[in-house]
Write an enzyme that holds these catalytic residues in place. Structure first.
Site, PDB file in Angstrom:
ATOM      1  N   THR A  18       0.834  -1.204   0.000  1.00 41.89           N
ATOM      2  CA  THR A  18       0.000   0.000   0.000  1.00 41.89           C
ATOM      3  C   THR A  18       0.869   1.255   0.000  1.00 41.89           C
ATOM      4  O   THR A  18       0.535   2.258  -0.592  1.00 41.89           O
ATOM      5  CB  THR A  18      -0.912   0.018   1.250  1.00 41.89           C
ATOM      6  OG1 THR A  18      -1.559  -1.245   1.362  1.00 41.89           O
ATOM      7  CG2 THR A  18      -1.963   1.097   1.158  1.00 41.89           C
ATOM      8  N   ARG A  22       7.887  -2.679   2.722  1.00 44.37           N
ATOM      9  CA  ARG A  22       8.065  -2.737   4.178  1.00 44.37           C
ATOM     10  C   ARG A  22       8.466  -4.146   4.574  1.00 44.37           C
ATOM     11  O   ARG A  22       7.792  -5.102   4.213  1.00 44.37           O
ATOM     12  CB  ARG A  22       6.763  -2.384   4.896  1.00 44.37           C
ATOM     13  CG  ARG A  22       6.333  -0.988   4.577  1.00 44.37           C
ATOM     14  CD  ARG A  22       5.747  -0.300   5.760  1.00 44.37           C
ATOM     15  NE  ARG A  22       5.342   1.025   5.340  1.00 44.37           N
ATOM     16  CZ  ARG A  22       4.161   1.561   5.605  1.00 44.37           C
ATOM     17  NH1 ARG A  22       3.286   0.877   6.318  1.00 44.37           N
ATOM     18  NH2 ARG A  22       3.867   2.771   5.194  1.00 44.37           N
ATOM     19  N   SER A 113       6.144   3.899   8.575  1.00 48.59           N
ATOM     20  CA  SER A 113       4.984   4.610   9.111  1.00 48.59           C
ATOM     21  C   SER A 113       4.766   4.346  10.601  1.00 48.59           C
ATOM     22  O   SER A 113       5.630   4.636  11.410  1.00 48.59           O
ATOM     23  CB  SER A 113       3.750   4.256   8.283  1.00 48.59           C
ATOM     24  OG  SER A 113       2.687   5.091   8.618  1.00 48.59           O
ATOM     25  N   HIS A 114       3.643   3.732  10.928  1.00 43.35           N
ATOM     26  CA  HIS A 114       3.248   3.541  12.324  1.00 43.35           C
ATOM     27  C   HIS A 114       3.757   2.222  12.888  1.00 43.35           C
ATOM     28  O   HIS A 114       3.474   1.902  14.043  1.00 43.35           O
ATOM     29  CB  HIS A 114       1.725   3.581  12.400  1.00 43.35           C
ATOM     30  CG  HIS A 114       1.114   2.674  11.372  1.00 43.35           C
ATOM     31  ND1 HIS A 114       1.138   2.984  10.029  1.00 43.35           N
ATOM     32  CD2 HIS A 114       0.519   1.472  11.470  1.00 43.35           C
ATOM     33  CE1 HIS A 114       0.560   1.997   9.351  1.00 43.35           C
ATOM     34  NE2 HIS A 114       0.186   1.069  10.197  1.00 43.35           N
ATOM     35  N   LYS A 126      10.023   3.954   0.059  1.00 37.15           N
ATOM     36  CA  LYS A 126       9.135   4.153  -1.087  1.00 37.15           C
ATOM     37  C   LYS A 126       9.663   5.285  -1.946  1.00 37.15           C
ATOM     38  O   LYS A 126      10.423   6.146  -1.476  1.00 37.15           O
ATOM     39  CB  LYS A 126       7.700   4.412  -0.649  1.00 37.15           C
ATOM     40  CG  LYS A 126       7.470   5.742   0.025  1.00 37.15           C
ATOM     41  CD  LYS A 126       5.981   5.946   0.254  1.00 37.15           C
ATOM     42  CE  LYS A 126       5.730   7.252   0.978  1.00 37.15           C
ATOM     43  NZ  LYS A 126       4.309   7.494   1.184  1.00 37.15           N
ATOM     44  N   ASP A 279       6.074   8.550  10.901  1.00 36.34           N
ATOM     45  CA  ASP A 279       6.609   9.418   9.841  1.00 36.34           C
ATOM     46  C   ASP A 279       5.815  10.711   9.669  1.00 36.34           C
ATOM     47  O   ASP A 279       6.063  11.467   8.724  1.00 36.34           O
ATOM     48  CB  ASP A 279       6.680   8.658   8.516  1.00 36.34           C
ATOM     49  CG  ASP A 279       5.310   8.214   8.044  1.00 36.34           C
ATOM     50  OD1 ASP A 279       4.452   7.920   8.893  1.00 36.34           O
ATOM     51  OD2 ASP A 279       5.089   8.163   6.823  1.00 36.34           O
ATOM     52  N   ASP A 281       2.598  11.412   8.971  1.00 33.76           N
ATOM     53  CA  ASP A 281       1.509  11.657   8.027  1.00 33.76           C
ATOM     54  C   ASP A 281       0.128  11.365   8.612  1.00 33.76           C
ATOM     55  O   ASP A 281      -0.876  11.795   8.057  1.00 33.76           O
ATOM     56  CB  ASP A 281       1.725  10.917   6.692  1.00 33.76           C
ATOM     57  CG  ASP A 281       1.857   9.417   6.855  1.00 33.76           C
ATOM     58  OD1 ASP A 281       1.842   8.928   8.004  1.00 33.76           O
ATOM     59  OD2 ASP A 281       1.998   8.735   5.820  1.00 33.76           O
ATOM     60  N   ARG A 282       0.085  10.661   9.737  1.00 30.68           N
ATOM     61  CA  ARG A 282      -1.229  10.371  10.330  1.00 30.68           C
ATOM     62  C   ARG A 282      -1.535  11.320  11.480  1.00 30.68           C
ATOM     63  O   ARG A 282      -0.611  11.908  12.063  1.00 30.68           O
ATOM     64  CB  ARG A 282      -1.251   8.954  10.888  1.00 30.68           C
ATOM     65  CG  ARG A 282      -1.139   7.904   9.836  1.00 30.68           C
ATOM     66  CD  ARG A 282      -1.321   6.528  10.431  1.00 30.68           C
ATOM     67  NE  ARG A 282      -1.365   5.560   9.345  1.00 30.68           N
ATOM     68  CZ  ARG A 282      -1.864   4.345   9.445  1.00 30.68           C
ATOM     69  NH1 ARG A 282      -2.364   3.934  10.580  1.00 30.68           N
ATOM     70  NH2 ARG A 282      -1.877   3.529   8.408  1.00 30.68           N
ATOM     71  N   THR A 344      -8.010   2.064  -1.043  1.00 33.75           N
ATOM     72  CA  THR A 344      -7.153   2.398   0.097  1.00 33.75           C
ATOM     73  C   THR A 344      -5.739   2.742  -0.371  1.00 33.75           C
ATOM     74  O   THR A 344      -5.190   2.067  -1.236  1.00 33.75           O
ATOM     75  CB  THR A 344      -7.119   1.195   1.042  1.00 33.75           C
ATOM     76  OG1 THR A 344      -8.415   1.033   1.598  1.00 33.75           O
ATOM     77  CG2 THR A 344      -6.115   1.393   2.163  1.00 33.75           C
ATOM     78  N   GLU A 363      -8.605   9.316   4.794  1.00 33.11           N
ATOM     79  CA  GLU A 363      -8.788   7.880   4.966  1.00 33.11           C
ATOM     80  C   GLU A 363      -9.175   7.634   6.422  1.00 33.11           C
ATOM     81  O   GLU A 363      -8.743   8.371   7.321  1.00 33.11           O
ATOM     82  CB  GLU A 363      -7.506   7.124   4.666  1.00 33.11           C
ATOM     83  CG  GLU A 363      -7.085   7.189   3.217  1.00 33.11           C
ATOM     84  CD  GLU A 363      -6.005   6.160   2.927  1.00 33.11           C
ATOM     85  OE1 GLU A 363      -6.366   5.067   2.451  1.00 33.11           O
ATOM     86  OE2 GLU A 363      -4.828   6.433   3.169  1.00 33.11           O
ATOM     87  N   SER A 365      -8.037   5.570   8.274  1.00 28.03           N
ATOM     88  CA  SER A 365      -6.861   5.115   9.017  1.00 28.03           C
ATOM     89  C   SER A 365      -6.039   6.292   9.540  1.00 28.03           C
ATOM     90  O   SER A 365      -4.816   6.268   9.482  1.00 28.03           O
ATOM     91  CB  SER A 365      -6.019   4.232   8.110  1.00 28.03           C
ATOM     92  OG  SER A 365      -5.750   4.926   6.896  1.00 28.03           O
ATOM     93  N   LYS A 376      -0.665  12.379   2.948  1.00 31.36           N
ATOM     94  CA  LYS A 376      -1.479  12.804   4.071  1.00 31.36           C
ATOM     95  C   LYS A 376      -0.554  13.526   5.041  1.00 31.36           C
ATOM     96  O   LYS A 376       0.664  13.351   4.984  1.00 31.36           O
ATOM     97  CB  LYS A 376      -2.188  11.631   4.712  1.00 31.36           C
ATOM     98  CG  LYS A 376      -1.305  10.490   5.143  1.00 31.36           C
ATOM     99  CD  LYS A 376      -2.187   9.314   5.541  1.00 31.36           C
ATOM    100  CE  LYS A 376      -1.344   8.103   5.897  1.00 31.36           C
ATOM    101  NZ  LYS A 376      -1.565   6.974   4.995  1.00 31.36           N
ATOM    102  N   ARG A 487      -8.962  -6.529   7.843  1.00 33.68           N
ATOM    103  CA  ARG A 487      -9.646  -5.337   8.341  1.00 33.68           C
ATOM    104  C   ARG A 487     -11.133  -5.444   7.992  1.00 33.68           C
ATOM    105  O   ARG A 487     -11.478  -5.722   6.845  1.00 33.68           O
ATOM    106  CB  ARG A 487      -9.072  -4.071   7.712  1.00 33.68           C
ATOM    107  CG  ARG A 487      -7.571  -3.917   7.904  1.00 33.68           C
ATOM    108  CD  ARG A 487      -7.159  -2.462   7.734  1.00 33.68           C
ATOM    109  NE  ARG A 487      -5.732  -2.284   7.567  1.00 33.68           N
ATOM    110  CZ  ARG A 487      -4.822  -2.372   8.548  1.00 33.68           C
ATOM    111  NH1 ARG A 487      -5.215  -2.664   9.761  1.00 33.68           N
ATOM    112  NH2 ARG A 487      -3.534  -2.191   8.298  1.00 33.68           N
TER     113      ARG A 487
HETATM  114  C1  G1P Z   1      -2.978   1.215   5.924  1.00 30.45           C
HETATM  115  C2  G1P Z   1      -4.250   2.018   5.914  1.00 30.45           C
HETATM  116  C3  G1P Z   1      -4.320   2.873   4.672  1.00 30.45           C
HETATM  117  C4  G1P Z   1      -3.069   3.740   4.576  1.00 30.45           C
HETATM  118  C5  G1P Z   1      -1.828   2.879   4.675  1.00 30.45           C
HETATM  119  C6  G1P Z   1      -0.558   3.714   4.709  1.00 30.45           C
HETATM  120  O1  G1P Z   1      -2.952   0.363   4.811  1.00 30.45           O
HETATM  121  O2  G1P Z   1      -5.375   1.192   5.996  1.00 30.45           O
HETATM  122  O3  G1P Z   1      -5.475   3.657   4.709  1.00 30.45           O
HETATM  123  O4  G1P Z   1      -3.052   4.455   3.372  1.00 30.45           O
HETATM  124  O5  G1P Z   1      -1.873   2.081   5.853  1.00 30.45           O
HETATM  125  O6  G1P Z   1      -0.505   4.548   5.817  1.00 30.45           O
HETATM  126  P1  G1P Z   1      -3.353  -1.196   4.883  1.00 30.45           P
HETATM  127  O7  G1P Z   1      -2.483  -1.798   5.960  1.00 30.45           O
HETATM  128  O8  G1P Z   1      -4.795  -1.230   5.286  1.00 30.45           O
HETATM  129  O9  G1P Z   1      -3.103  -1.718   3.503  1.00 30.45           O
HETATM  130 ZN    ZN Z   2       2.585   7.160   8.449  1.00 32.20          ZN
END
Ligand code: G1P
Ligand code: ZN
Length: 534
Positions: A18, A22, A113-114, A126, A279, A281-282, A344, A363, A365, A376, A487
């Site tokens: 996505t 990773r 990311s998270h 990326k 990072d 963005d959220r 997504t 989103e 998320s 984002k 999910r």
């Molecule tokens: C998740 C979130 C999605 C977001 C992505 C990157 O992806 O659901 O909205 O864009 O992280 O931060 P997923 O793990 O669902 O593919």
């Molecule tokens: Zn992030």
């Protein structure tokens, strides 16, 4: 300093998900692993000779080493210049901001990311294109194809570059500019929001708490909130970025940002709380004893956007990912502007923003953003909320409740089943696709045709939408590094204000039970309950 061509063989599974590639740090640290992927990025691009690349990451473990590798490979591959955030640091939205501001060819963002960081945790990479946004699927597929046939990569044999000294250096004929990662981003924020009004809000005693979760937004938040906007020192907590995020999970939700939640809910707690992820963005937005779902946050920001100088002329359109609630659609309808429903992943918003079709995107998320960058943007959302709070002079809870009274409430929840068996997860999705559901108004696997370039993306999540508009959506995560994550997204519209204050888990109980039955979740995954509920 000599350019070397190193022989290599492909690694399996270097498929960008996505949001980029990773994997565990241990995977990335295998000899040639990162190099293969970086060379595959360069090999799938053309026309970058002599041009500028932006490089930076969220500071997690392995960030510095990876930046060094990329700098040397960029030089050996003929890039003219690399702009790198000081210390190898750049939040994802700041990377997007810098790519756009300086019109660079593209950028490489290092982040998972998270996901947690550390030697046994996650790393990611990326590529972002010249509009500042994540590479579209055509590019990521080309990169993946290259990873499967790669036989050599080019690098420079050279000592490490000093990433901490601001200014310009020359490495093997290529320019490396180490720049302040905060300044350009903060300057952009000043053009979008009424900093004077927000400053006055703080002067008049308004208090907030921002949890940077030991991740990249610490320096950005201290500079913008405390220095430029005059929030009290200590407003930013966990503000020093750490390679392992302090051992925590830098995901801004009620579970992981519990310190913030406790502070907000204390009797003398602040008026407003926010958190951002690894990072940057959220974002998560909370008021006193009041949680704002990301879907509602998008809708409220859209409805109030013209209060902010950068959006005073109004919105061109709103875009949301398919699993995000339809709360924003109601605002778009009232404003008479289009609302787009995309798969997504932020990359799907890029064309809509570039083409001037959408101004705000979101989103479920915890991602919200606008056309100011092509990612984002966590702090941006916090500043937009602050601008709205300063203009409306009302509490977070009152603003959201007022919004529900005007538009109705899209009661919403997401249930995640993390770390389930990948085969079982695939089987569950197959089973859902094959179900016969005569009572459903829509039962499909979401497919999207990009209105700008006509690109088609299939299999983006199974939707079961009932005649009353309530719906269940199922999809598998594309960002995990181990096993699979299912999910389940649940939504029901509640027009009656007398029923708005209900706990979503209660209001959605029937739908939750049905979602489990339809997908045979327990039988197929062995899980009685989700791992995370947001
Ligand atoms: C998740 C979130 C999605 C977001 C992505 C990157 O992806 O659901 O909205 O864009 O992280 O931060 P997923 O793990 O669902 O593919
Ligand atoms: Zn992030």
């Amino acid at each position: 300093m000599t350019i070397q061509t190193i022989q290599t063989t492909p690694f399996e599974g270097q498929k960008p998900g996505t949001s980029g590639l990773r994997k565990k740090v241990k995977v990335f640290r295998q000899p040639h692993y990162l190099e293969n992927f970086v060379q595959s990025i360069f090999d799938s691009l053309s026309g970058f000779a002599g041009k500028t690349l932006v490089v930076g990451g969220d500071g997690r473990y392995h960030n510095r080493a990876a930046v060094q590798t990329i700098l040397k490979m960029a030089c050996a591959n003929g890039w003219g210049k690399v702009m790198v955030g000081q210390g190898g640091i750049l939040s994802t939205p700041a990377a997007s901001c810098v790519i756009r501001k300086f019109g660079t060819f593209g950028g490489i963002v290092l982040s998972a990311s998270h996901n947690p960081g550390g030697p046994d945790e996650d790393f990611g990479i990326k590529y972002n294109i010249g509009n500042g946004g994540p590479a579209p699927e055509g590019v990521t597929e080309a990169i993946f194809a290259k990873t499967k046939t790669i036989s050599a990569y080019r690098t420079l044999e050279a000592p490490d570059i000093d990433l901490d000294r601001l200014g310009t250096q020359t490495v093997g004929g290529m320019t490396v500019e180490v720049f302040d990662p905060v300044a350009d981003y903060a300057a952009l924020m000043e053009t979008l929001f009424d900093f004077a009004a927000i400053r006055a809000l703080f002067t008049n005693g308004f208090r907030m708490c921002f949890d940077a979760m030991h991740a990249v937004t610490g320096p950005y938040a201290v500079e913008i909130l405390e220095r430029r906007l005059g929030a009290a020192p200590g407003t930013v907590i966990n503000g020093t970025p750490r390679e392992d995020f302090g051992g925590g999970h830098p995901d801004p939700n009620l579970v992981h940002a519990h310190e913030l939640v406790e502070r907000l809910n204390a009797p003398d707690g602040p008026d407003f709380g926010a958190a951002s992820d690894g990072d940057g963005d959220r974002n998560m937005i909370i008021g006193k004893n009041f949680y704002v779902t990301p879907s509602d946050s998008l809708a409220v920001l859209a409805a109030n956007a013209t209060l902010c100088p950068g959006y005073a002329k109004g919105l061109k359109g709103i875009a949301r990912s398919m699993p995000t609630s339809a709360a924003a659609d109601r605002v778009a309808e009232k404003l008479g502007i289009p609302c787009y429903e995309t798969p997504t992943g932020w990359k799907f918003f890029g064309n809509l923003l570039d083409d001037g079709r959408a101004t705000l995107c979101g989103e479920e998320s915890f991602g919200t953003g606008s056309d100011h960058v092509r990612e984002k943007d966590g702090l941006w959302a916090v500043l937009m909320w602050l601008n709205v709070l300063a203009a409306r002079k009302d509490s977070v809870a009152a603003i959201v409740r007022g919004h529900w009274a005007d538009y109705g409430r899209n009661v919403y929840s997401r249930h995640d089943y993390e770390g389930i068996d990948a085969k079982a997860a695939e089987g569950l999705m197959e089973h859902l696709r094959g179900l016969s559901l005569p009572d459903a108004a829509t039962h499909d696997d979401f497919a999207y045709t990009d209105p700008v370039d006509g690109g088609v993306s299939k299999k983006q999540g199974v939707r079961v939408i009932f005649k009353d508009g309530s719906r269940i959506v199922y999809r598998l995560s594309g960002t995990g590094t181990e096993g699979a994550t299912l999910r389940v997204y649940l939504e029901r519209f509640e027009p009656d204000p007398a029923k708005h204050d209900i706990d979503p888990q209660v209001a959605l109980a029937d739908l939750i039970a049905l979602a489990g039955q339809l997908a045979e979740i327990e039988a197929r995954t062995g899980r009685k309950a989700p791992t995370v509920i947001t």
